[in-house]
Design a protein around this motif. Structure first.
Motif, PDB file in Angstrom:
ATOM      1  N   SER A 192     -30.592 -51.094 -47.334  1.00 50.83           N
ATOM      2  CA  SER A 192     -29.472 -51.556 -46.524  1.00 50.83           C
ATOM      3  C   SER A 192     -30.043 -52.319 -45.336  1.00 50.83           C
ATOM      4  O   SER A 192     -31.210 -52.171 -44.991  1.00 50.83           O
ATOM      5  N   ALA A 193     -29.209 -53.164 -44.729  1.00 48.84           N
ATOM      6  CA  ALA A 193     -29.636 -53.924 -43.557  1.00 48.84           C
ATOM      7  C   ALA A 193     -28.721 -53.625 -42.386  1.00 48.84           C
ATOM      8  O   ALA A 193     -27.515 -53.411 -42.563  1.00 48.84           O
ATOM      9  N   ILE A 194     -29.303 -53.601 -41.194  1.00 49.45           N
ATOM     10  CA  ILE A 194     -28.541 -53.494 -39.958  1.00 49.45           C
ATOM     11  C   ILE A 194     -28.834 -54.739 -39.136  1.00 49.45           C
ATOM     12  O   ILE A 194     -29.994 -55.009 -38.802  1.00 49.45           O
ATOM     13  N   VAL A 195     -27.790 -55.508 -38.834  1.00 49.64           N
ATOM     14  CA  VAL A 195     -27.927 -56.744 -38.064  1.00 49.64           C
ATOM     15  C   VAL A 195     -27.321 -56.501 -36.686  1.00 49.64           C
ATOM     16  O   VAL A 195     -26.135 -56.158 -36.563  1.00 49.64           O
ATOM     17  N   LEU A 196     -28.136 -56.681 -35.660  1.00 53.27           N
ATOM     18  CA  LEU A 196     -27.713 -56.383 -34.293  1.00 53.27           C
ATOM     19  C   LEU A 196     -27.071 -57.614 -33.671  1.00 53.27           C
ATOM     20  O   LEU A 196     -27.745 -58.602 -33.381  1.00 53.27           O
ATOM     21  N   GLN A 201     -20.603 -51.120 -31.189  1.00 56.81           N
ATOM     22  CA  GLN A 201     -21.350 -50.475 -30.109  1.00 56.81           C
ATOM     23  C   GLN A 201     -20.560 -50.710 -28.828  1.00 56.81           C
ATOM     24  O   GLN A 201     -20.602 -51.782 -28.237  1.00 56.81           O
ATOM     25  N   ARG A 202     -19.819 -49.712 -28.408  1.00 59.02           N
ATOM     26  CA  ARG A 202     -18.876 -49.894 -27.305  1.00 59.02           C
ATOM     27  C   ARG A 202     -19.578 -50.078 -25.959  1.00 59.02           C
ATOM     28  O   ARG A 202     -19.072 -50.775 -25.081  1.00 59.02           O
ATOM     29  N   VAL A 203     -20.725 -49.453 -25.790  1.00 59.67           N
ATOM     30  CA  VAL A 203     -21.509 -49.615 -24.563  1.00 59.67           C
ATOM     31  C   VAL A 203     -22.889 -50.114 -24.970  1.00 59.67           C
ATOM     32  O   VAL A 203     -23.583 -49.449 -25.736  1.00 59.67           O
ATOM     33  N   GLN A 204     -23.296 -51.279 -24.472  1.00 60.07           N
ATOM     34  CA  GLN A 204     -24.592 -51.844 -24.835  1.00 60.07           C
ATOM     35  C   GLN A 204     -25.693 -51.180 -24.001  1.00 60.07           C
ATOM     36  O   GLN A 204     -25.986 -51.590 -22.882  1.00 60.07           O
ATOM     37  N   SER A 205     -26.279 -50.128 -24.574  1.00 62.78           N
ATOM     38  CA  SER A 205     -27.303 -49.351 -23.866  1.00 62.78           C
ATOM     39  C   SER A 205     -28.664 -49.460 -24.537  1.00 62.78           C
ATOM     40  O   SER A 205     -29.483 -48.557 -24.425  1.00 62.78           O
ATOM     41  N   GLY A 206     -28.895 -50.575 -25.236  1.00 61.76           N
ATOM     42  CA  GLY A 206     -30.209 -50.803 -25.801  1.00 61.76           C
ATOM     43  C   GLY A 206     -30.218 -50.917 -27.313  1.00 61.76           C
ATOM     44  O   GLY A 206     -29.274 -50.510 -28.008  1.00 61.76           O
ATOM     45  N   THR A 207     -31.311 -51.475 -27.808  1.00 61.00           N
ATOM     46  CA  THR A 207     -31.422 -51.686 -29.257  1.00 61.00           C
ATOM     47  C   THR A 207     -31.537 -50.378 -30.029  1.00 61.00           C
ATOM     48  O   THR A 207     -31.113 -50.296 -31.181  1.00 61.00           O
ATOM     49  N   GLY A 208     -32.131 -49.350 -29.399  1.00 62.10           N
ATOM     50  CA  GLY A 208     -32.220 -48.061 -30.078  1.00 62.10           C
ATOM     51  C   GLY A 208     -30.852 -47.474 -30.347  1.00 62.10           C
ATOM     52  O   GLY A 208     -30.570 -46.975 -31.442  1.00 62.10           O
ATOM     53  N   ASP A 209     -29.981 -47.551 -29.346  1.00 59.12           N
ATOM     54  CA  ASP A 209     -28.613 -47.069 -29.528  1.00 59.12           C
ATOM     55  C   ASP A 209     -27.875 -47.922 -30.552  1.00 59.12           C
ATOM     56  O   ASP A 209     -27.106 -47.401 -31.375  1.00 59.12           O
ATOM     57  N   ALA A 210     -28.111 -49.241 -30.542  1.00 60.17           N
ATOM     58  CA  ALA A 210     -27.441 -50.127 -31.499  1.00 60.17           C
ATOM     59  C   ALA A 210     -27.821 -49.782 -32.936  1.00 60.17           C
ATOM     60  O   ALA A 210     -26.970 -49.780 -33.832  1.00 60.17           O
ATOM     61  N   VAL A 211     -29.090 -49.481 -33.170  1.00 57.69           N
ATOM     62  CA  VAL A 211     -29.517 -49.103 -34.519  1.00 57.69           C
ATOM     63  C   VAL A 211     -28.891 -47.768 -34.917  1.00 57.69           C
ATOM     64  O   VAL A 211     -28.452 -47.595 -36.061  1.00 57.69           O
ATOM     65  N   ALA A 212     -28.833 -46.820 -33.979  1.00 60.59           N
ATOM     66  CA  ALA A 212     -28.203 -45.535 -34.278  1.00 60.59           C
ATOM     67  C   ALA A 212     -26.732 -45.728 -34.650  1.00 60.59           C
ATOM     68  O   ALA A 212     -26.222 -45.103 -35.594  1.00 60.59           O
ATOM     69  N   VAL A 213     -26.047 -46.604 -33.934  1.00 62.60           N
ATOM     70  CA  VAL A 213     -24.656 -46.921 -34.272  1.00 62.60           C
ATOM     71  C   VAL A 213     -24.592 -47.573 -35.649  1.00 62.60           C
ATOM     72  O   VAL A 213     -23.718 -47.269 -36.470  1.00 62.60           O
ATOM     73  N   GLY A 214     -25.528 -48.464 -35.931  1.00 65.17           N
ATOM     74  CA  GLY A 214     -25.552 -49.141 -37.226  1.00 65.17           C
ATOM     75  C   GLY A 214     -25.725 -48.189 -38.380  1.00 65.17           C
ATOM     76  O   GLY A 214     -25.145 -48.388 -39.464  1.00 65.17           O
TER      77      GLY A 214
END
Length: 365
Positions: free
Chosen positions: A7-11, A80-93
């Motif tokens: 699978s892919a996650i695109v930020l 991602q309702r709050v942009q708190s970093g790429t780590g959080d974005a991947v976790a959301v993904g």
């Protein structure tokens, strides 16, 4: 070699403040297509079963635009309702990837993570990265590049093994001397990624959760982390402002022109010819300098377009001649001659063998 599902996650959640635009960064246009669309299309050779797009700023607009042209890989969207970093974005993904993927255990999958602002990335580069990951059996394989700039540095131990990535803002002088840069593109073992993300802390200059810190977490736990150096560092470049957007578009237009010339189209001056990604050209078309073809324009075999001509969503038949003219949503028949100095309005038609000159045309000519 493992054949784990991918699978892919695109930020694509960031606002892109340096663009100075009301338009969200993922939707800035390059050769007639949204910037993020190029990233999604590059997944075609990876056999990705789905792409999860992490949206944030202007989420509804981004989702609507991508749903209009979903492309070859099925899309899911998470916000991602709050942009708190790429780590959080991947976790959301990760929440957008179902646990029952292909009826296999969740730990058996791989996840390709990449930023949504790297439109020059090539599909064969991503395919090579996934292949390297599967051949090595690593917990993570990162795409790196030899280049200069304010990028994260790849730090290795004395045996040459990847140990961590240090962001430019947090790097020491010695670390900034490293020329192997992180591109922000990775493949992870899914079963190891989620617990590693939970161990991240915002202890850095930006007070954010960095996905780059996952590398150190995995290495410290004894897992293998490997890298693949991109053959062409340019294709890993991101777009953060209008100047970078222009540089990237110039390269995409160059690629487009080369592709059409290889397909039998004559372009007299490629540097002065602009062809959108959605344009269709038949063999033996000739494009003279100053030609701009946009939208879904199509040109039939043997036609000559230009110089100094702009066609938008216009159909041109075979053996037609269109010079120093503008047409929008018009139809130009076979063997027709248009111009110089003609303007064809939406719905205008020039019949086969017809001629139109220096005047405004809104009907049939």
């Amino acid at each position: 070699m493992s054949e784990r599902p991918l699978s892919a996650i695109v930020l694509a959640a960031g606002q892109g403040t340096r663009m100075r635009s009301a338009r969200p960064k993922p939707l800035h246009m390059l050769c007639g297509r949204p910037l993020v669309r190029y990233v999604l299309d590059a997944l075609v050779d990876c056999d990705a079963q789905r792409a999860v797009v992490v949206v944030g700023h202007a989420a509804d607009l981004v989702i609507k635009k991508l749903q209009e042209d979903p492309g070859p890989v099925p899309l899911e969207f998470v916000e991602q309702r709050v942009q708190s970093g790429t780590g959080d974005a991947v976790a959301v993904g990760l929440t957008g990837i179902p646990d029952d993927l292909d009826d296999l255990d969740v730990d058996d999958g791989d996840v390709l993570v990449l930023p949504g602002d790297t439109p020059l990335i090539q599909s064969d580069t991503l395919a090579a990265l996934v292949l390297e990951h599967r051949l090595s059996g690593a917990a993570c394989t990162l795409l790196t590049a030899r280049m200069e700039g304010a990028y994260g540095r790849v730090v290795r131990d004395k045996d040459g093994r990847v140990r961590r990535i240090v962001e430019h803002h947090d790097a020491s002088d010695a670390e900034r001397a490293i020329d192997e840069m992180n591109t922000g593109i990775y493949v992870f073992r899914r079963g190891l990624l989620a617990p590693a993300l939970r161990r991240l802390t915002p202890d850095n200059a930006q007070s954010e959760l960095y996905v780059t810190d996952v590398i150190e977490v995995l290495a410290d736990a004894g897992h293998q982390v490997v890298s693949l150096v991109a053959d062409d560092a340019e294709e890993t470049q991101g777009v953060n402002d209008r100047a970078q957007l222009a540089v990237v578009e110039a390269e995409l237009r160059r690629r487009t022109n080369v592709r059409w010339m290889q397909a039998g189209v004559s372009i007299v001056d490629p540097a002065a010819t602009y062809i959108d990604a959605g344009v269709t050209l038949a063999p033996d078309v000739t494009l003279f300098p100053g030609t701009v073809l946009q939208g879904s324009t199509s040109v039939g075999a043997g036609s000559e377009i230009g110089p100094h001509t702009r066609l938008v969503d216009t159909r041109v038949g075979e053996r037609a001649e269109v010079s120093e003219s503008v047409a929008r949503h018009a139809t130009i028949g076979d063997d027709a001659v248009v111009g110089p100095y003609a303007v064809l309005d939406a719905g205008a038609q020039v019949v086969s063998g017809g001629r139109t000159g220096p005047f405004y045309t809104s009907g049939t000519g």
